[in-house]
Every structure is written in C-alpha cells, then in structure tokens.
Motif scaffolding. Structure first.
Motif, PDB file in Angstrom:
ATOM      1  N   ASN A 112       0.791  -1.293  -0.194  1.00  0.00           N
ATOM      2  CA  ASN A 112      -0.082   0.180   0.128  1.00  0.00           C
ATOM      3  C   ASN A 112       0.901   1.277  -0.079  1.00  0.00           C
ATOM      4  O   ASN A 112       0.839   1.987   0.964  1.00  0.00           O
ATOM      5  CB  ASN A 112      -0.725   0.042   1.261  1.00  0.00           C
ATOM      6  N   CYS A 149       0.355   5.241   1.719  1.00  0.00           N
ATOM      7  CA  CYS A 149      -0.592   5.088   2.760  1.00  0.00           C
ATOM      8  C   CYS A 149       0.182   5.217   3.988  1.00  0.00           C
ATOM      9  O   CYS A 149       1.397   4.462   4.208  1.00  0.00           O
ATOM     10  CB  CYS A 149      -1.482   3.888   2.516  1.00  0.00           C
ATOM     11  N   ARG A 157      -3.484   9.585   3.056  1.00  0.00           N
ATOM     12  CA  ARG A 157      -4.154   8.336   2.880  1.00  0.00           C
ATOM     13  C   ARG A 157      -3.739   7.405   3.866  1.00  0.00           C
ATOM     14  O   ARG A 157      -2.677   7.310   4.197  1.00  0.00           O
ATOM     15  CB  ARG A 157      -3.958   7.805   1.290  1.00  0.00           C
ATOM     16  N   ALA A 171      -4.294   3.271   5.287  1.00  0.00           N
ATOM     17  CA  ALA A 171      -4.463   1.876   5.074  1.00  0.00           C
ATOM     18  C   ALA A 171      -4.825   1.143   6.625  1.00  0.00           C
ATOM     19  O   ALA A 171      -4.135   1.286   7.422  1.00  0.00           O
ATOM     20  CB  ALA A 171      -3.536   0.962   4.499  1.00  0.00           C
ATOM     21  N   ARG A 213      -9.313  -1.652   4.410  1.00  0.00           N
ATOM     22  CA  ARG A 213     -10.036  -0.617   3.695  1.00  0.00           C
ATOM     23  C   ARG A 213      -8.787   0.384   3.732  1.00  0.00           C
ATOM     24  O   ARG A 213      -7.829   0.623   4.472  1.00  0.00           O
ATOM     25  CB  ARG A 213     -11.008   0.116   4.758  1.00  0.00           C
ATOM     26  N   VAL A 214      -8.747   1.153   2.511  1.00  0.00           N
ATOM     27  CA  VAL A 214      -7.837   2.365   2.472  1.00  0.00           C
ATOM     28  C   VAL A 214      -8.986   3.671   2.490  1.00  0.00           C
ATOM     29  O   VAL A 214      -9.887   3.868   1.690  1.00  0.00           O
ATOM     30  CB  VAL A 214      -7.237   2.286   0.961  1.00  0.00           C
ATOM     31  N   THR A 245      -9.446   7.417   1.967  1.00  0.00           N
ATOM     32  CA  THR A 245      -9.016   8.608   1.410  1.00  0.00           C
ATOM     33  C   THR A 245      -9.999   9.709   1.654  1.00  0.00           C
ATOM     34  O   THR A 245     -11.352   9.328   1.886  1.00  0.00           O
ATOM     35  CB  THR A 245      -8.708   8.426  -0.135  1.00  0.00           C
ATOM     36  N   THR A 285     -13.435   9.074  -0.190  1.00  0.00           N
ATOM     37  CA  THR A 285     -14.081   7.687   0.099  1.00  0.00           C
ATOM     38  C   THR A 285     -14.642   7.682   1.374  1.00  0.00           C
ATOM     39  O   THR A 285     -15.218   6.429   1.732  1.00  0.00           O
ATOM     40  CB  THR A 285     -13.393   6.563  -0.386  1.00  0.00           C
ATOM     41  N   TYR A 310     -10.922   2.321  -8.601  1.00  0.00           N
ATOM     42  CA  TYR A 310     -10.463   2.895  -7.495  1.00  0.00           C
ATOM     43  C   TYR A 310     -11.355   2.624  -5.988  1.00  0.00           C
ATOM     44  O   TYR A 310     -10.471   2.192  -5.312  1.00  0.00           O
ATOM     45  CB  TYR A 310     -10.313   4.474  -7.632  1.00  0.00           C
ATOM     46  N   THR A 347      -9.729   0.433  -3.028  1.00  0.00           N
ATOM     47  CA  THR A 347      -9.558   1.159  -1.586  1.00  0.00           C
ATOM     48  C   THR A 347     -10.658   0.701  -0.784  1.00  0.00           C
ATOM     49  O   THR A 347     -10.410   0.604   0.441  1.00  0.00           O
ATOM     50  CB  THR A 347      -9.662   2.624  -1.946  1.00  0.00           C
ATOM     51  N   GLN A 348     -12.071   0.305  -1.019  1.00  0.00           N
ATOM     52  CA  GLN A 348     -12.966  -0.129   0.042  1.00  0.00           C
ATOM     53  C   GLN A 348     -12.847  -1.809  -0.081  1.00  0.00           C
ATOM     54  O   GLN A 348     -13.670  -1.992   1.098  1.00  0.00           O
ATOM     55  CB  GLN A 348     -14.294   0.537  -0.609  1.00  0.00           C
TER      56      GLN A 348
END
Length: 888
Positions: free
Chosen positions: A20, A23, A85, A87, A108-109, A111, A114, A243, A247-248
């Motif tokens: 990642n 992050c 960002r 993680a 989950r990431v 941002t 999101t 994306y 990320t999700q």
C-alpha cells in the motif's frame, strides 16, 4: 535495522506497507492501532501524539506510536483533512484462536473522497470523489463523480476540455483522480481537491471499464445508462469504480443508477459566476453568513440541505418543474401551523442516505442503528400531518403521499432490538434489549445476576441437606465450591464431589455448581459472541431495505426542500415570481437577499428594474459604494432563485427564463498562474462573449479597469457593441461602468438605456440614495468617496485642485473644432492633429489654417469595417493595431 533482524510481526507490517504505497499504515495490535518507522514519525507530528520506540535500548530503535482502536476516528479525521491516505490493517482472526502470528489484512484504504463516517463529512454537503479523462486523439473527454457516502454518481461528456475542467471546479470534489503524469492546468489551480495519480493502463482500459459498469449497474448494455455513445465518459466511470474497489475492499452494491448530467435541462452557472455571486462562499472563500446558501437554507434534514445545494448548482431551465415546485412552496407558505409541525417532525429525521450506506457497507455502528430507530417513527407523523388535506393545489405533495412508506416493520424491529444507549463498538456487548432473543436473555441474566444464581443454588443445598454452616466459596485454582467443616460428622450428599482437604474443612463441588460456574464464567464471552451474531443478522435485514431507505430519503428531502423555501419566504417576506418563456424582466421593489440579511430590511432601499426589447442592455453609472454591483448581482440572484422554485425578495417579479447566467464582477491578480488583474478580467469576458446566447443573462462590472483609460474604454465600448448585436437582437445585459463616455451610446445602439444610482450633494459631501433612476450619472464623485473613506483632508483638497486643472484643460481641448469633429466618430484619444494655429509656420507637414484635415487611416479602416462578421478576439486584435497606428 536490517530486515532479517526484524520480528515476524514487523516483517508482516512492512509487507503490508509495501503493498500500500503512499499510505499511512494503521496496524492493529490488540486494543491499539500502531505505526512504525517513518509513518510513526509522520503521524506523531501531524496529530500531536507521543512518539516512542519499539526497542529503546537497541542501537537502532524503531520509532513507534499508537492510538486506542476505540478512539481512532478523531485522529483519522485530522490526517484525512491534512491530505493523507490511510490503510487500515486489521486482525482477521481471534487472537485467542491464533496459532503463531495473528492473521491480518488491509480491510480498507481511507482517502478524502471515500469516507462515509459522519466525523469526516459535512451533513448538508456532498463529499465527491471525481475523475477526469481526456482523449487527445479523439478530442473528447469525460468527468465522473460519486458521493460514496450516499451512492449517488453522475458524469459529463464533452468535446471541450476547458468545459470539463470548469465542471470539476464547480463540483468541487474533495479528491480528484487523474492519469499518472497529468496535472491540473494552471488556470484551475484554485481547485482544492487532493489529486491522486492512477495508472492509465489498468484504470482507464475501455473494455474493463464497460465490464465493471455493467456489473455494478446490473445491465447488459450501456445504452440503458446513456453511455453507449460516450466512450471517454465510460473510461472515466471505469477508473472511478476501479479506485473504489481497490480502496474499499467490498462490493459496490450501494451505488445508485448512473445518470449522466443533461445540460439541456438546467440553468448553467459556471464556477466564476458561482464565486462572483457568492452563492456558496463569499469572495474571500469562506462559507456561511454573506452567501445566498446561508439565506436560503431553512432545511431541517441533511438530505434536504444537500438537495438545496444540488438545486442551486443546477437550477431548472424548463418552466414545468419550476412551477410544480412553486405550487408546493405556496401550499406550505400559506399554512404556518402545518409548516411548524412539519419542521418539528423533520428535525427528528437523521441522515437516512448515509446511515443506510454504512449499513450496506458493513460499517454501521450500534449508534447508527439507534439513529435510524429514532428517525423512522417520524415518517408516519409526517404523513399524518399531510393526510386529509386538500392537496389539489400541490400535486407533487399528493404524489409523494401516495407512495409514502412509513417503514413501520423496520421501526418495530429496531425498537425491540437495541438498548437506548448502546456502546460504540459491537464487540463490547450490551447492545440488545431483554426480550429480543431468549438465549440472549439467559446470558444477560447470568452475566448481570450470576451471584444471585449462586446464592439461590447455595440456599437450595442448605434446604435439601442437614449440613450446618455450609459455605459457598471461590478461588482461582478450583473455582466455586461448597465448604463443610470437619466438625460435621454426618454424611454429605451423594452428589458432593470432594476436591480439597484442609485442616479444618473439606471442599466439595456439585455438577450443578460446576455447570453454574462454567455458565457464569463463559456468559460474558458467550453474550458478546451471540450479540455480534445477532447484530450481523439484524444488519442484513436492514441492509436488504436499502431501496426503501433511499426512496424515503428522497421523499423527505423533497418535502424538506419545499418547506425550507416556504419558511425562508415567510420569514423574509418574499413573493412568488411569475416566470415566462420570453426575455422580459420586470422587478418591482426588489432587494438583494444577502445584503438585506446583513444590514436588515429596515435600512434597505428597494429598486425597480425593467428589461425588454427596448431595454435589452442597461448601462448603469454612479459612484463607488452607491450600489451598482448590488443591483447587478440582485437581478442575477433573482433569476437563480426563481429557477430553483424559490420566492424572491420583491413586491412583484416577472422573469423570462434564462439558459445561463454569466457574471464578471471584480477581479484580482492571480500571480501564481501568471495572470494579472486585467488578464483575469479579459479571460472571463472572453468566455462570456463566446458562450452567451439570446436566453442568457449577463452582468458585467467595470470592464477594462485593469489597463489604461483609452484601452479600457475602447474594450468596454467594443464589448457593449458585441453584446448588442449578438444572438439576433442582443443579449440581456446589465453593465456597470465608470466610463461616462459610454453613456453617449444611448440612442446610437438599439436596446441600450442609461440608468444610474442616485446621489445627492450636501454641504460638500455626498449622500447615497441607493435608488436606481433613469439617465446617466453626472460624474463619478470619486474624490467625495475618498473623503468618506477617510483619506486625509490635505490629499482630498489637493485632488480637487488637480481635478479642476484637468477639467479646465480638457475643456480647452474639447473646444477645438477638429477634436469635436473627431469625437463624433471616435473614442477619446483618436482625434487627429488640428490645423496649425500659426499663420506662418513654414513646416510643409503642418496643415495650414482653413485647410481640410486629412482623414486618419484609422477612420478609413473603421468606415469600411464589417462589424457583424468579426469575432470578439478579432476585434481586440484590431483595436491593438489601431492603437499602434495612432501612436505613430
């Protein structure tokens, strides 16, 4: 420290960190999220927490910091606001059951574009993730944006790249995805979004994009989404979905139907106009008081507030939806008690859109369900307030009630399930009420009343046996036991099992006591596990009603929007405008809503204004501070308010629908982009001249003030002429200026009329009357305004002396015959050299007295000029050439 010397846990940390890049890795360890190495130093500095080390006695200590897992949200919010960002690396197995290293995974990431948690969002504003894609080979592109917290997404396809960038600035995404290597053009550097570069090959692949869209939308053809002929927009949407998936780490089932933006349905307001009219932010960039949004927003729910924001960004162009909205606003405006009751009921409705999104994504907390439980009982109350009323005058309200869903089944489920104040985490237990589940009731009883159960069992043994002084005890080795003194010589019951012999007593257990002990000790863990299972089951039940939640969120938003406009109209004494398909604008006793809100109605002086075929261009003169800009903005704001269905602050208003509103009001340097005040001014002017149509409304304030007097006057004159001849009869324009020379155009340009803001001189000072009256202003009153502003008296007096001298010289110049003749044809500064006043000059190049003055080349070219066949840019270039010819 070399990697081979690291512990397995740190090696696991570095592996996730490598997977990642870019992050901050929040690594779950027990009850804490820990960070190591550079991440620890970054986070400790950014959110002001203590930086420690993993092995402080080592030669190379590893930096470390951490926060409790139950209190991590405030720190995540701060980091996201700073543009980081994050993680989230969580434990995906129970540490008690782990054999060796606990299994972990990035779940989950986070941002900026999101997030779904309320702590990271503004309730009445959308939080957009945007993406821009431009195909230079096809000369076409697309912009897509999604509010992941609500599931609403849309996009725009265009063959004009500047138009796409303008919409990005207008939408204001919190995060913007661009192909790696692309940057935001310098002229849009005011964009506040965090820019994230993504690999073009994997994110913008057309085949992959089409497949992802079809999967998420559950359709076999993109034509049903109006995307079949928009390949660039498809690629932008594909990048957006890719994306979100990366990320999700979850299915995107909560996304609604994709709806491309149809510009033909809306009044278009570019980002410059939104800024100049201070619709959402003041000119200093701050929201709140001093904006149209602040004056209009009387909504009670987050959904209603976001609907108002959407309407203000995209008002309607067609009269039908506008009048339907007006009918609903009138219905509620005329019923004060009904509106008050509705506002009270709506105040109890939380954000159904975002709450249901978190439920579907599996991120809802117990308190989110309590918020839903508090909201749902309000729905039948709202319906009951409207039921039985005559709704024939408000058909949209009537249609809403016909499809109304009280959601009583879900309300009853939530009412019977959660306690009033559940803990923030589902793993803490104590979530559910007694009576929700029989097995849970037993565990709750054991957990909360275990000692009472033991005392009951003890009493039962005392009653059943003849053992005196039978004691109940507990220790960590043997657990609960019955103790019998050795003084007792009788027989102990057969079910007593000896566990320990002491000097003066014997200790026994019984099967019932052992079972009770095991149940009491395990009751807490069993209760938490059962409550977690029940929570997941309940969450699935509520998630399955997502479509019902969204429908009612839209219904509540519409009703809240109507009552909010009605409330604002009632409080501020606004009236319903009459809209028509013509171009006339007729305003009686109009007031600027934002200025009036700031200064109070008692001190605000209303104005009348009329625009028709004979008054298509209104040239407004008057001193600074008199109120020219207020009048200009007021008319534009009236049109915007009317076309969202709102009442307007006027005694009477009759407004012709507009397709676009353009505003060029004030300007400032943008040195970071290499743009001067004048360059910014001309850029905005060029956009208006190129894009305005017959149905547009244009307001211009002080064109040409950023350059020399003659240059500025020439440009202002040319712009007025262009607007007067465009679109088969001219474009509706309000033009404020200090160039009094332009007032002479009345009678020469069809449809142009002079107006001025009246002032009155009194004992050397001026009084602003704030009244818009016919005719031009007699002068600028600049020195008087300077005096009012506090300029020292010696400076003011000296300025008056200089002005008197300049006016005297100007009068002498104007008295020359040649200049007078030239001034009838040309702008000031184009006059030819007059005949030499000396009878015997001797200069062959000097015209003799009485001799005819040769025609200047500029006059020759101007006479032969085809104005109708020129573009604005060609006119500007020609003016520059003439300027050079005159200097020569």
């Amino acid at each position: 420290m070399e990697k081979q010397k690291l512990t397995p846990m740190l090696e696991q940390y570095l592996r996730f960190k490598e997977e990642n890049p870019g992050c901050l890795l929040f690594f779950r360890m027990g009850d804490f999220f820990e960070l190591f190495f550079e991440d620890a130093q970054t986070v400790a500095r950014a959110v002001q927490i203590t930086l420690t080390s993993r092995n402080p006695k080592d030669d190379n200590p590893i930096p470390m910091c951490g926060v409790p897992h139950h209190a991590v949200e405030p720190y995540l919010t701060q980091l996201l606001d700073k543009g980081y960002r994050i993680a989230i690396c969580d434990q995906i197995e129970d540490p008690k059951e782990a054999k060796g290293l606990v299994k972990r995974a990035v779940t989950r990431v986070l941002t900026p574009g999101t997030v779904v948690e309320d702590s990271n969002l503004k309730s009445k504003e959308n939080n957009y993730l945007g993406v821009m894609f431009w195909d230079s080979d096809r000369n076409a592109g697309g912009v897509a944006w999604v509010d992941f917290s609500t599931g609403q997404w849309s996009g725009l396809h265009s063959r004009r790249e500047p138009e796409l960038w303008q919409w990005i600035v207008k939408i204001g995404p919190r995060e913007l995805l661009l192909p790696q290597g692309r940057k935001v053009p310098p002229q849009y550097a005011e964009l506040e979004a965090q820019v994230t570069g993504v690999p073009p090959a994997s994110y913008f692949d057309p085949a992959m994009a089409a497949r992802r869209i079809a999967e998420v939308q559950g359709t076999a053809s993109l034509d049903s989404l109006d995307l079949g002929d928009k390949p660039e927009l498809v690629r932008a949407c594909g990048a957006l979905l890719t994306y979100l998936e990366h990320t999700q780490k979850c299915p995107l089932t909560h996304l609604g139907e994709f709806r491309p933006l149809n510009l033909g349905k809306h009044l278009l307001l570019d980002e410059v106009t939104e800024r100049n009219l201070e619709i959402f932010r003041r000119l200093d960039g701050r929201p709140g008081k001093g904006t149209l949004w602040r004056v209009l927003d009387r909504t009670m729910t987050p959904m209603g507030g976001r609907l108002l924001e959407a309407r203000l960004r995209q008002p309607w162009r067609d009269i039908v939806p506008i009048e339907k909205t007006q009918d609903c606003v009138v219905f509620l405006h005329d019923r004060d008690q009904l509106r008050a009751d509705l506002r009270q009921a709506l105040d109890g409705v939380h954000d159904l859109e975002r709450l249901s999104t978190r439920v579907v994504l599996g991120r809802a907390t117990p308190r989110d369900f309590v918020a839903l439980r508090q909201s749902l009982p309000m729905l039948p109350k709202v319906r009951a307030l409207l039921a039985g009323l005559d709704l024939d005058t408000a058909p949209d309200v009537k249609r809403l009630l016909l499809k109304w869903d009280d959601m009583e089944d879900l309300a009853g489920l939530l009412e019977s399930s959660f306690v009033d104040s559940p803990p923030p985490l589902i793993t803490d237990g104590g979530l559910f009420r007694k009576g929700f589940d029989p097995r849970l009731d037993e565990l709750i009883e054991l957990n909360e009343h275990g000692e009472d159960k033991l005392r009951t069992l003890h009493q039962q043994e005392l009653d059943a046996s003849s053992i005196p002084k039978l004691k109940l005890g507990y220790n960590k080795v043997f657990g609960y036991y019955f103790e019998v003194s050795k003084a007792y010589k009788g027989q102990v019951p057969d079910h007593f099992i000896r566990r320990q012999t002491l000097v003066g007593s014997e200790r026994y257990i019984t099967p019932a006591l052992k079972e009770m002990e095991e149940r009491i000790i395990s009751a807490s863990d069993e209760r938490k596990a059962l409550e977690h299972s029940l929570f997941l089951t309940l969450r699935e039940q509520v998630a399955s009603a997502r479509s019902r939640f969204l429908f009612m969120a839209d219904a509540v938003a519409a009703l809240d929007y109507w009552q909010g406009l009605a409330e604002a109209a009632r409080i501020n004494e606004w009236h319903r405008p009459e809209l028509h398909d013509g171009l006339d604008i007729d305003i009686e006793a109009g007031r600027h809503p934002v200025v009036e809100d700031a200064m109070g109605r008692a001190t605000y002086i209303p104005n009348d204004l009329r625009m028709d075929r004979d008054k298509r261009i209104l040239l407004i003169t008057g001193p600074n501070m008199a109120g020219k800009s207020t009048v200009l903005r007021q008319v534009a704001i009236f049109v915007i308010m009317a076309q969202i269905g709102s009442f307007v602050p006027a005694r009477r208003a009759r407004l012709g629908l507009a397709d676009r509103v353009f505003s060029r009001v004030g300007a400032s340097d943008n040195l970071a982009q290499g743009h001067s005040t004048f360059m910014v001014e001309m850029t905005e002017t060029a956009r208006i001249l190129r894009q305005a149509t017959q149905r547009s409304l244009v307001i211009l304030d002080e064109i040409g003030r950023g350059t020399s007097t003659y240059d500025g006057l020439s440009l202002a004159w040319a712009v007025v002429e262009e607007l007067a001849t465009r679109a088969r009869g001219g474009i509706r324009t309000l033009f404020a200026t200090h160039y009094h020379e332009l007032t002479g155009l009345e009678g020469k340009i069809e449809g142009l009329r002079n107006l001025n803001i009246a002032v009155k001189e009194w004992k050397g000072d001026i009084v602003f009357l704030r009244r818009l009256v016919p005719g031009p202003a007699d002068r600028s009153y600049g020195i008087e305004v300077a005096k009012l502003a506090g300029v020292p008296k010696p400076v003011v007096d000296r300025a008056r002396e200089i002005l008197a001298n300049l006016e005297e010289k100007s009068q002498d110049t104007r008295s020359r015959g040649a200049v007078e003749r030239a001034s009838q044809k040309l702008l000031p500064g184009f006059a030819l050299v007059p005949p030499c006043p000396q009878e015997t000059c001797g200069d062959a190049a000097c015209p003799a007295p009485g001799a005819p003055v040769p025609e200047h080349p500029v006059i020759t070219r101007l006479t032969a000029l085809d104005v109708d066949g020129m573009t604005p840019i060609e006119a500007l270039m020609l003016l520059n050439q003439w300027k050079g010819m005159i200097k020569q």
